[in-house]
Design an enzyme around this catalytic site. Sequence first.
Site, PDB file in Angstrom:
ATOM      1  N   ASP A  67     -33.621   4.345  -9.475  1.00 62.70           N
ATOM      2  CA  ASP A  67     -34.223   4.102  -8.171  1.00 62.70           C
ATOM      3  C   ASP A  67     -33.790   5.136  -7.136  1.00 62.70           C
ATOM      4  O   ASP A  67     -32.848   5.917  -7.361  1.00 62.70           O
ATOM      5  CB  ASP A  67     -33.887   2.687  -7.678  1.00 62.70           C
ATOM      6  CG  ASP A  67     -32.425   2.295  -7.929  1.00 62.70           C
ATOM      7  OD1 ASP A  67     -31.590   3.202  -8.086  1.00 62.70           O
ATOM      8  OD2 ASP A  67     -32.143   1.099  -7.967  1.00 62.70           O
ATOM      9  N   ASN A 136     -27.325 -10.597  -6.160  1.00 59.09           N
ATOM     10  CA  ASN A 136     -28.478 -11.508  -6.264  1.00 59.09           C
ATOM     11  C   ASN A 136     -29.163 -11.408  -7.633  1.00 59.09           C
ATOM     12  O   ASN A 136     -30.245 -11.947  -7.820  1.00 59.09           O
ATOM     13  CB  ASN A 136     -29.485 -11.217  -5.140  1.00 59.09           C
ATOM     14  CG  ASN A 136     -30.066  -9.808  -5.204  1.00 59.09           C
ATOM     15  OD1 ASN A 136     -29.770  -9.055  -6.129  1.00 59.09           O
ATOM     16  ND2 ASN A 136     -30.899  -9.467  -4.245  1.00 59.09           N
ATOM     17  N   HIS A 138     -30.220  -8.620  -9.054  1.00 62.89           N
ATOM     18  CA  HIS A 138     -31.207  -7.544  -9.211  1.00 62.89           C
ATOM     19  C   HIS A 138     -30.741  -6.505 -10.226  1.00 62.89           C
ATOM     20  O   HIS A 138     -29.550  -6.320 -10.454  1.00 62.89           O
ATOM     21  CB  HIS A 138     -31.600  -6.917  -7.862  1.00 62.89           C
ATOM     22  CG  HIS A 138     -30.605  -5.982  -7.256  1.00 62.89           C
ATOM     23  ND1 HIS A 138     -30.615  -5.657  -5.914  1.00 62.89           N
ATOM     24  CD2 HIS A 138     -29.563  -5.272  -7.776  1.00 62.89           C
ATOM     25  CE1 HIS A 138     -29.650  -4.802  -5.669  1.00 62.89           C
ATOM     26  NE2 HIS A 138     -28.997  -4.550  -6.772  1.00 62.89           N
ATOM     27  N   GLU A 143     -35.704  -6.983  -6.991  1.00 60.49           N
ATOM     28  CA  GLU A 143     -35.100  -8.092  -6.279  1.00 60.49           C
ATOM     29  C   GLU A 143     -35.649  -9.420  -6.824  1.00 60.49           C
ATOM     30  O   GLU A 143     -36.702  -9.439  -7.460  1.00 60.49           O
ATOM     31  CB  GLU A 143     -35.448  -7.966  -4.791  1.00 60.49           C
ATOM     32  CG  GLU A 143     -35.007  -6.640  -4.153  1.00 60.49           C
ATOM     33  CD  GLU A 143     -33.511  -6.564  -3.874  1.00 60.49           C
ATOM     34  OE1 GLU A 143     -32.702  -7.162  -4.627  1.00 60.49           O
ATOM     35  OE2 GLU A 143     -33.138  -5.883  -2.904  1.00 60.49           O
TER      36      GLU A 143
HETATM   37  P1  PGA Z   1     -22.803  -1.765  -7.296  1.00 61.50           P
HETATM   38  O1  PGA Z   1     -24.343  -2.128  -7.198  1.00 61.50           O
HETATM   39  O2  PGA Z   1     -22.621  -1.103  -8.613  1.00 61.50           O
HETATM   40  O3  PGA Z   1     -22.561  -0.845  -6.142  1.00 61.50           O
HETATM   41  O4  PGA Z   1     -22.063  -3.054  -7.185  1.00 61.50           O
HETATM   42  C1  PGA Z   1     -25.013  -2.609  -8.314  1.00 61.50           C
HETATM   43  C2  PGA Z   1     -26.426  -2.969  -7.939  1.00 61.50           C
HETATM   44  O5  PGA Z   1     -26.664  -3.334  -6.769  1.00 61.50           O
HETATM   45  O6  PGA Z   1     -27.292  -2.916  -8.810  1.00 61.50           O
END
Ligand code: PGA
Length: 240
Positions: A67, A136, A138, A143
């Site tokens: 992304d 959450n 995702h 999302e």
């Molecule tokens: P993080 O994010 O590795 O910074 O915890 C993971 C994500 O939001 O997919």
Amino acid sequence: MQIRIFSNENDLAAAAADIFETTIAAKPDAVLGLATGASPVLTYKELIKRYEAGKISFARVTTFNLDEYCDLPKNDKNSYYTFMQENLFSKIDIDPANVHIEDGNAADFDAEAKAYDAMIEAAGLIDLQLLGIGTNGHIGFNEPADAFSDGTFRVKLTESTIKANSRYFTDSVMPEYALTMGVGSIMRAKKILLIATGAAKAEAICNTVKGPVTPRCPASILQTHPDAILLMDEAAAALL
Ligand code: PGA
């Protein structure tokens, strides 16, 4: 789903790097799906070490990132382009022509998304997809939603994601939109490797592993993937 729990993050990163090393040894022109965020940083450090030690070469590898933020300059310190340069690409022998990240500044987001999916298909799909997980549930920036997404698309980020990631945007406003591979794009990868560490991920991991397969927890779909491996620390695994 295969689940492995580690008592320290270095062992977890070494196990993740082992999976990359095996994939590239078997197929030197492997197609890798890469992730940003805190979760993959130690794994990338380990891959750089192994590259420097001559154990692994990325010279023939192709990469697709999950992304990228929309409407953030490519060279902004918080763009995922910058993240990947700083944390991996500038330190290994990858050919910049083989690196792909969505263009979050494309004039036509739909056309950019379709072109991105077409490039993944033309490359023969992703051999190994690395994932983090949001608090959450995702994956990428897919999302919680009413339905699972398929291909790459432009997504409006949820409040929970904006809250989690705005800590990096100390002197600018965090974008509200991103381009992300869809859940379908991720699921078409031949092997999936998800890394989760820390207590903040415990609920999302519990829903992913033990909950129903539902787009309200996008990572739960990994239950239906034939070759998904979840590497986590004890804190992330606390509710299992
Ligand atoms: P993080 O994010 O590795 O910074 O915890 C993971 C994500 O939001 O997919």
